[in-house]
Design a protein around this motif. Sequence first.
Motif, PDB file in Angstrom:
ATOM      1  N   GLN A  33     152.542  -4.230 -53.743  1.00 19.98           N
ATOM      2  CA  GLN A  33     151.332  -3.412 -53.829  1.00 19.98           C
ATOM      3  C   GLN A  33     150.499  -3.941 -54.995  1.00 19.98           C
ATOM      4  O   GLN A  33     150.721  -3.599 -56.153  1.00 19.98           O
ATOM      5  CB  GLN A  33     151.704  -1.946 -54.035  1.00 19.98           C
ATOM      6  N   VAL A  34     149.557  -4.815 -54.672  1.00 18.65           N
ATOM      7  CA  VAL A  34     148.774  -5.492 -55.701  1.00 18.65           C
ATOM      8  C   VAL A  34     147.462  -4.754 -55.905  1.00 18.65           C
ATOM      9  O   VAL A  34     146.666  -4.607 -54.977  1.00 18.65           O
ATOM     10  CB  VAL A  34     148.513  -6.961 -55.328  1.00 18.65           C
ATOM     11  N   ASP A  35     147.272  -4.280 -57.126  1.00 17.22           N
ATOM     12  CA  ASP A  35     146.005  -3.645 -57.515  1.00 17.22           C
ATOM     13  C   ASP A  35     145.288  -4.623 -58.440  1.00 17.22           C
ATOM     14  O   ASP A  35     145.725  -4.850 -59.574  1.00 17.22           O
ATOM     15  CB  ASP A  35     146.281  -2.314 -58.221  1.00 17.22           C
ATOM     16  N   ALA A  36     144.218  -5.222 -57.952  1.00 18.98           N
ATOM     17  CA  ALA A  36     143.531  -6.274 -58.697  1.00 18.98           C
ATOM     18  C   ALA A  36     142.114  -5.847 -59.056  1.00 18.98           C
ATOM     19  O   ALA A  36     141.436  -5.170 -58.270  1.00 18.98           O
ATOM     20  CB  ALA A  36     143.483  -7.562 -57.879  1.00 18.98           C
ATOM     21  N   GLU A  37     141.699  -6.245 -60.245  1.00 16.56           N
ATOM     22  CA  GLU A  37     140.328  -5.994 -60.703  1.00 16.56           C
ATOM     23  C   GLU A  37     139.838  -7.244 -61.432  1.00 16.56           C
ATOM     24  O   GLU A  37     140.463  -7.686 -62.399  1.00 16.56           O
ATOM     25  CB  GLU A  37     140.275  -4.783 -61.625  1.00 16.56           C
ATOM     26  N   VAL A  38     138.750  -7.807 -60.947  1.00 17.43           N
ATOM     27  CA  VAL A  38     138.159  -9.010 -61.536  1.00 17.43           C
ATOM     28  C   VAL A  38     136.751  -8.668 -61.983  1.00 17.43           C
ATOM     29  O   VAL A  38     135.919  -8.235 -61.172  1.00 17.43           O
ATOM     30  CB  VAL A  38     138.136 -10.174 -60.526  1.00 17.43           C
ATOM     31  N   THR A  39     136.475  -8.846 -63.266  1.00 18.00           N
ATOM     32  CA  THR A  39     135.156  -8.555 -63.817  1.00 18.00           C
ATOM     33  C   THR A  39     134.642  -9.774 -64.558  1.00 18.00           C
ATOM     34  O   THR A  39     135.403 -10.527 -65.174  1.00 18.00           O
ATOM     35  CB  THR A  39     135.211  -7.358 -64.779  1.00 18.00           C
ATOM     36  N   GLY A  40     133.363  -9.957 -64.502  1.00 12.17           N
ATOM     37  CA  GLY A  40     132.740 -11.079 -65.203  1.00 12.17           C
ATOM     38  C   GLY A  40     132.475 -12.249 -64.276  1.00 12.17           C
ATOM     39  O   GLY A  40     132.926 -12.289 -63.124  1.00 12.17           O
ATOM     40  N   PRO A  41     131.721 -13.238 -64.761  1.00  9.95           N
ATOM     41  CA  PRO A  41     131.348 -14.413 -63.943  1.00  9.95           C
ATOM     42  C   PRO A  41     132.500 -15.399 -63.798  1.00  9.95           C
ATOM     43  O   PRO A  41     132.500 -16.490 -64.390  1.00  9.95           O
ATOM     44  CB  PRO A  41     130.176 -15.009 -64.731  1.00  9.95           C
ATOM     45  N   VAL A  42     133.498 -15.050 -62.983  1.00 12.96           N
ATOM     46  CA  VAL A  42     134.665 -15.919 -62.817  1.00 12.96           C
ATOM     47  C   VAL A  42     134.284 -17.252 -62.184  1.00 12.96           C
ATOM     48  O   VAL A  42     134.849 -18.295 -62.498  1.00 12.96           O
ATOM     49  CB  VAL A  42     135.727 -15.193 -61.966  1.00 12.96           C
ATOM     50  N   GLU A  43     133.296 -17.231 -61.281  1.00 13.25           N
ATOM     51  CA  GLU A  43     132.918 -18.462 -60.582  1.00 13.25           C
ATOM     52  C   GLU A  43     132.213 -19.459 -61.514  1.00 13.25           C
ATOM     53  O   GLU A  43     132.081 -20.644 -61.176  1.00 13.25           O
ATOM     54  CB  GLU A  43     132.005 -18.137 -59.395  1.00 13.25           C
ATOM     55  N   ASP A  44     131.784 -19.013 -62.686  1.00 12.66           N
ATOM     56  CA  ASP A  44     131.091 -19.900 -63.625  1.00 12.66           C
ATOM     57  C   ASP A  44     131.989 -20.390 -64.750  1.00 12.66           C
ATOM     58  O   ASP A  44     131.502 -20.974 -65.733  1.00 12.66           O
ATOM     59  CB  ASP A  44     129.879 -19.168 -64.234  1.00 12.66           C
TER      60      ASP A  44
END
Length: 404
Positions: A298-309
């Motif tokens: 049960q993966v609870d993921a949160e990604v914030t910010g310009p990860v692609e840059d």
Amino acid sequence: MLLRPLIRAVTYTRWLHLVIGAIVPLAAGLIYPGLNSPSFGDWLTAAALPIPLMAALALVPSARRAEGLQARLMLFPGKHARRPGEEAYADDAATGISATPSASWTDRGRTALWLVFRMEAGLVAWLVSVWLLQCTLVLLDTSIDAPVLPFLTPSGPGKAALAPLPLLALLALVVMAGRLDTRVARQLLGPSVKERMTALEERTERLLERNRIARELHDSLGHALTLAVVQAGAARAAQDPEFTDRALAAIEETGRAALEDLERVLLLLRETGRPRGASPGLDEAARLLDSARSSGAQVDAEVTGPVEDLPGPVSREAYRMLQEALTNALRHAGPVPVDVRVTADRSRLRLRVTNPLPPGRPPVAPGTGSGLRGIRERAALLGGEAKTGMKDGTWRVDVTLPLR
């Protein structure tokens, strides 16, 4: 054992290499003072006159390279003469002889000393060899009654029995002179401090590259195999055709990605010159998270910010760290809730993965395991920091990487 050097070709090539050095003083002696019935002083003059010429020749940078290549060829056994298990010499730098041009005045000075040594030692070896051969001929000719050795003045037919003595002395001279020539060559033609530092840096680079490749294989294949094992076990336990189909699809996708990583690493090892596929970055983290979810976690993921840059190295290494953290969670804890938090801003990237441990399972000691060590090494190479261990009843992997 004592006769072994006498049956090796390199013994005689070493003696030849040394005696070749006598050509210069012999040629100088023929010009001045002349070698018709030379005295001891004439030989000293012939030996001393070419010294300035040798010193001037050593100033040419390529002189050191020429002497090094010649020494490698003649002082060490080649492939045709090498015994089984003997170190390779003539075709690599294992001889301890440098084959590069002089790069400093120290190199030129050492080259000058080598040229003078080779010339003077070669002249002495040539004179002694000729004298010992003359002694043998005198002893064999029973009609000549002349002193041939300092401690003997034989006469009569019995002196022929002493003929082997000068020959034995000559053979001993050939062996010992060759060994001396080789030892001095290693001292004076050996690599300089700069060359040793360059070789050390190259060796360090190779070791770092091997460690990096080992980490790539460990993280990629370890992740794929862990997911495959977990998926196969879950499908067998569920005994649900629909779930089994999903598990097989996840195994197929994970295996295909692992094969792509393996092919890229093999291309790197082979150095074929073919374009290598780009390593996945953190912007592809969704694939990792979906694989973990398909295995039952049960993966609870949160990604914030310009990860692609993110900068390329940071993004790629962070992807591998996340991959290893998820692999560890599945391998050691099973399908448990996993919390993933990725935060990026202008100055740093923070990656945190936490998961509980099943009841009764002891936590992994911090610092153990090649995967955890690999996470810390990746972070350290980027100037960041990685912490792993138990905190508040959960296992945590906390990584901070600077972006500048």
